[in-house]
Design an enzyme around this catalytic site. Structure first.
Site, PDB file in Angstrom:
ATOM      1  N   PHE A 116     -13.376 -37.267 -85.529  1.00  0.00           N
ATOM      2  CA  PHE A 116     -13.499 -37.965 -84.261  1.00  0.00           C
ATOM      3  C   PHE A 116     -13.291 -36.901 -83.192  1.00  0.00           C
ATOM      4  O   PHE A 116     -12.264 -36.228 -83.187  1.00  0.00           O
ATOM      5  CB  PHE A 116     -12.439 -39.067 -84.114  1.00  0.00           C
ATOM      6  N   ASP A 137     -11.947 -36.105 -80.462  1.00  0.00           N
ATOM      7  CA  ASP A 137     -10.968 -36.334 -79.401  1.00  0.00           C
ATOM      8  C   ASP A 137     -10.750 -35.021 -78.651  1.00  0.00           C
ATOM      9  O   ASP A 137     -11.538 -34.099 -78.780  1.00  0.00           O
ATOM     10  CB  ASP A 137      -9.663 -36.872 -79.995  1.00  0.00           C
TER      11      ASP A 137
END
Length: 96
Positions: free
Chosen positions: A24, A26
């Protein structure tokens, strides 16, 4: 995608292939990849990031960092898989 997984947007995050997701994107993963020179930014983006300027949500800089993170992690995963396969093959050959 994780940022969009709340409230009315939850249906957007119903993945059928979640086991294939490698990362992910981030803010932490790109920080680490940049620190170890896996991700390199153009000087203008370097200055923004180093100056801790908040990037426009959904802007080209933010999207570029997130996309670069996904590509970099996928390439790392592929290299690791290749190394594992190569190592297993070498072990198998040495046992013969």
């Amino acid at each position: 995608k994780r940022m969009n997984c709340h409230g009315d947007n939850l249906r957007v995050c119903q993945f059928n292939d979640m086991d294939l997701v490698t990362t992910f994107p981030d803010y932490r993963v790109p920080q680490i990849l940049r620190h170890v020179d896996v991700l390199q930014y153009e000087s203008s983006l370097d200055e923004l990031v180093d100056g801790q300027v908040e990037l426009e949500k959904g802007g080209i800089d933010e999207v570029s960092i997130r996309a670069g993170t996904v590509v970099a992690v996928e390439e790392i995963v592929q290299k690791v898989k290749e190394e594992i396969i190569s190592s297993v093959a070498a072990d198998s050959d040495s046992e013969r």
